[in-house]
Design a protein around this motif. Structure first.
Motif, PDB file in Angstrom:
ATOM      1  N   ASN A 133       1.092  -1.120   0.057  1.00 59.93           N
ATOM      2  CA  ASN A 133      -0.159   0.049  -0.061  1.00 59.93           C
ATOM      3  C   ASN A 133       0.888   1.375  -0.089  1.00 59.93           C
ATOM      4  O   ASN A 133       1.711   1.495   0.786  1.00 59.93           O
ATOM      5  CB  ASN A 133      -0.864  -0.095   1.139  1.00 59.93           C
ATOM      6  N   ILE A 134       0.828   2.099  -0.880  1.00 55.29           N
ATOM      7  CA  ILE A 134       1.601   3.322  -0.930  1.00 55.29           C
ATOM      8  C   ILE A 134       0.463   4.405  -1.071  1.00 55.29           C
ATOM      9  O   ILE A 134      -0.360   4.570  -1.837  1.00 55.29           O
ATOM     10  CB  ILE A 134       2.611   3.340  -2.266  1.00 55.29           C
ATOM     11  N   GLY A 135       0.812   5.591  -0.401  1.00 56.21           N
ATOM     12  CA  GLY A 135      -0.064   6.523  -0.300  1.00 56.21           C
ATOM     13  C   GLY A 135       0.287   7.988   0.423  1.00 56.21           C
ATOM     14  O   GLY A 135       1.542   7.850   1.033  1.00 56.21           O
ATOM     15  N   LEU A 136      -0.171   9.006   0.401  1.00 54.27           N
ATOM     16  CA  LEU A 136       0.136  10.057   1.252  1.00 54.27           C
ATOM     17  C   LEU A 136      -0.445   9.916   2.476  1.00 54.27           C
ATOM     18  O   LEU A 136      -1.622   9.381   2.608  1.00 54.27           O
ATOM     19  CB  LEU A 136      -0.406  11.517   0.423  1.00 54.27           C
ATOM     20  N   ALA A 137       0.383  10.948   3.313  1.00 51.12           N
ATOM     21  CA  ALA A 137      -0.388  10.775   5.018  1.00 51.12           C
ATOM     22  C   ALA A 137       0.170  11.972   5.596  1.00 51.12           C
ATOM     23  O   ALA A 137       1.107  12.690   5.173  1.00 51.12           O
ATOM     24  CB  ALA A 137       0.355   9.637   5.551  1.00 51.12           C
ATOM     25  N   GLY A 138      -0.695  12.376   6.398  1.00 49.78           N
ATOM     26  CA  GLY A 138      -0.286  13.590   7.620  1.00 49.78           C
ATOM     27  C   GLY A 138       0.574  13.249   8.779  1.00 49.78           C
ATOM     28  O   GLY A 138       0.593  12.097   9.106  1.00 49.78           O
ATOM     29  N   HIS A 139       1.262  14.197   9.044  1.00 52.11           N
ATOM     30  CA  HIS A 139       2.141  13.867  10.482  1.00 52.11           C
ATOM     31  C   HIS A 139       2.220  15.498  11.160  1.00 52.11           C
ATOM     32  O   HIS A 139       2.365  16.343  10.274  1.00 52.11           O
ATOM     33  CB  HIS A 139       3.230  13.259  10.062  1.00 52.11           C
ATOM     34  N   LYS A 140       2.423  15.357  12.432  1.00 51.19           N
ATOM     35  CA  LYS A 140       2.336  16.587  13.012  1.00 51.19           C
ATOM     36  C   LYS A 140       3.669  17.491  12.759  1.00 51.19           C
ATOM     37  O   LYS A 140       3.798  18.617  12.266  1.00 51.19           O
ATOM     38  CB  LYS A 140       2.484  16.489  14.673  1.00 51.19           C
ATOM     39  N   LYS A 141       5.079  16.568  12.418  1.00 51.79           N
ATOM     40  CA  LYS A 141       6.215  17.262  12.332  1.00 51.79           C
ATOM     41  C   LYS A 141       7.103  16.793  11.183  1.00 51.79           C
ATOM     42  O   LYS A 141       8.069  17.680  10.690  1.00 51.79           O
ATOM     43  CB  LYS A 141       6.828  17.481  13.653  1.00 51.79           C
ATOM     44  N   GLU A 142       6.677  15.694  10.631  1.00 55.05           N
ATOM     45  CA  GLU A 142       7.640  15.267   9.816  1.00 55.05           C
ATOM     46  C   GLU A 142       7.778  16.242   8.515  1.00 55.05           C
ATOM     47  O   GLU A 142       6.577  16.686   8.115  1.00 55.05           O
ATOM     48  CB  GLU A 142       7.156  13.638   9.073  1.00 55.05           C
ATOM     49  N   LYS A 143       8.794  16.298   7.863  1.00 53.05           N
ATOM     50  CA  LYS A 143       9.022  17.089   6.645  1.00 53.05           C
ATOM     51  C   LYS A 143       8.214  16.598   5.417  1.00 53.05           C
ATOM     52  O   LYS A 143       8.008  15.388   5.296  1.00 53.05           O
ATOM     53  CB  LYS A 143      10.257  17.399   6.179  1.00 53.05           C
ATOM     54  N   ILE A 144       7.527  17.462   4.593  1.00 50.96           N
ATOM     55  CA  ILE A 144       6.663  17.088   3.316  1.00 50.96           C
ATOM     56  C   ILE A 144       7.735  16.341   2.440  1.00 50.96           C
ATOM     57  O   ILE A 144       8.646  16.974   2.255  1.00 50.96           O
ATOM     58  CB  ILE A 144       6.122  18.213   2.899  1.00 50.96           C
ATOM     59  N   GLY A 145       7.318  15.282   1.948  1.00 48.80           N
ATOM     60  CA  GLY A 145       7.996  14.550   1.032  1.00 48.80           C
ATOM     61  C   GLY A 145       8.878  13.277   1.811  1.00 48.80           C
ATOM     62  O   GLY A 145       9.396  12.751   1.054  1.00 48.80           O
ATOM     63  N   THR A 146       8.715  13.225   2.885  1.00 49.61           N
ATOM     64  CA  THR A 146       9.449  12.153   3.875  1.00 49.61           C
ATOM     65  C   THR A 146       8.754  10.798   3.688  1.00 49.61           C
ATOM     66  O   THR A 146       7.584  10.485   3.485  1.00 49.61           O
ATOM     67  CB  THR A 146       9.536  12.485   5.285  1.00 49.61           C
ATOM     68  N   LEU A 147       9.558   9.838   3.380  1.00 48.48           N
ATOM     69  CA  LEU A 147       8.986   8.461   3.076  1.00 48.48           C
ATOM     70  C   LEU A 147       9.270   7.652   4.324  1.00 48.48           C
ATOM     71  O   LEU A 147       9.899   7.702   5.198  1.00 48.48           O
ATOM     72  CB  LEU A 147      10.053   7.685   1.971  1.00 48.48           C
ATOM     73  N   ALA A 148       8.124   6.884   4.746  1.00 46.67           N
ATOM     74  CA  ALA A 148       8.067   6.241   6.010  1.00 46.67           C
ATOM     75  C   ALA A 148       7.440   4.737   5.863  1.00 46.67           C
ATOM     76  O   ALA A 148       6.454   4.910   5.002  1.00 46.67           O
ATOM     77  CB  ALA A 148       7.251   6.951   7.049  1.00 46.67           C
TER      78      ALA A 148
END
Length: 207
Positions: A71-86
């Motif tokens: 599963n690949i997709g976009l996600a939100g996070h409080k502080k991680e930089k936009i474009g970070t892969l997790a």
């Protein structure tokens, strides 16, 4: 075989292009692409659609157990930089209050984060990523494969300071492009496990 399960077209465009996937006949509600040992299903938003998309893909490809599900997709996070892969190491379903855990065969260089799956868009970000598909995807894929072969990769699109315009498909393509090699390297590693333990000699056929 490697099955990509993705919610929306903008999140799918780069993989379709890079892997030279071609659209095949599919049932209403799902767009299915295929080439070589890769399939990609666009499911629509939400955990129910994601779960149904996994089941649809499973039966479309002759009900082969123990294939790879990503599963690949976009996600939100409080502080991680936009474009970070997790890489998701824990999935928490907000509605059921239940947790699910992928199983990793080794340590990967990709940052590991938990992901909370919400029934609707969540912008009250915390230390867990926010999405709407991960729990449905994992629950369904786990019916057809083993946890070593079921994984979610998320790219941060939002944090408490800024947010991607989802209509800006070029920007979405760019952040997927930056992470493409790392995604493919991870998938190749999982494929090595599959080839060692689960590969079948029969050819994949589409129903």
């Amino acid at each position: 075989m490697i099955h990509f399960i993705i919610a929306t077209s903008p999140e799918s465009n780069l993989l379709i292009k890079k892997l030279k996937l071609k659209k095949v006949n599919s049932t209403p509600g799902f767009d299915l692409f295929f080439h070589d040992n890769f399939s990609l299903t666009i499911t629509g938003l939400g955990k129910v659609n994601s779960a149904l998309g996994v089941a649809h893909t499973f039966y479309k490809f002759r009900s082969c157990f123990n294939n790879i599900w990503i599963n690949i997709g976009l996600a939100g996070h409080k502080k991680e930089k936009i474009g970070t892969l997790a890489l998701v190491d824990k999935i928490f379903d907000y509605e059921t209050q239940k947790s699910m855990y992928p199983f990793f065969i080794k340590n990967y260089e990709i940052k590991k984060l938990s992901c909370t799956c919400y029934p609707k868009p969540n912008f009250n970000y915390d230390a867990s990523m926010s999405d709407m598909e991960s729990s449905g995807f994992f629950f369904s894929a786990n019916k057809f494969s083993t946890k070593e072969l079921i994984h979610s990769l998320k790219i941060i699109s939002d944090n408490e300071y800024e947010k991607i315009d989802f209509k800006n498909t070029k920007k979405i393509d760019r952040i997927f492009e930056r992470n493409f090699d790392q995604i493919i390297d991870f998938v190749a590693d999982i494929k090595n496990l599959w080839e060692t333990r689960f590969e079948k000699k029969n050819k994949i056929k589409i129903k």
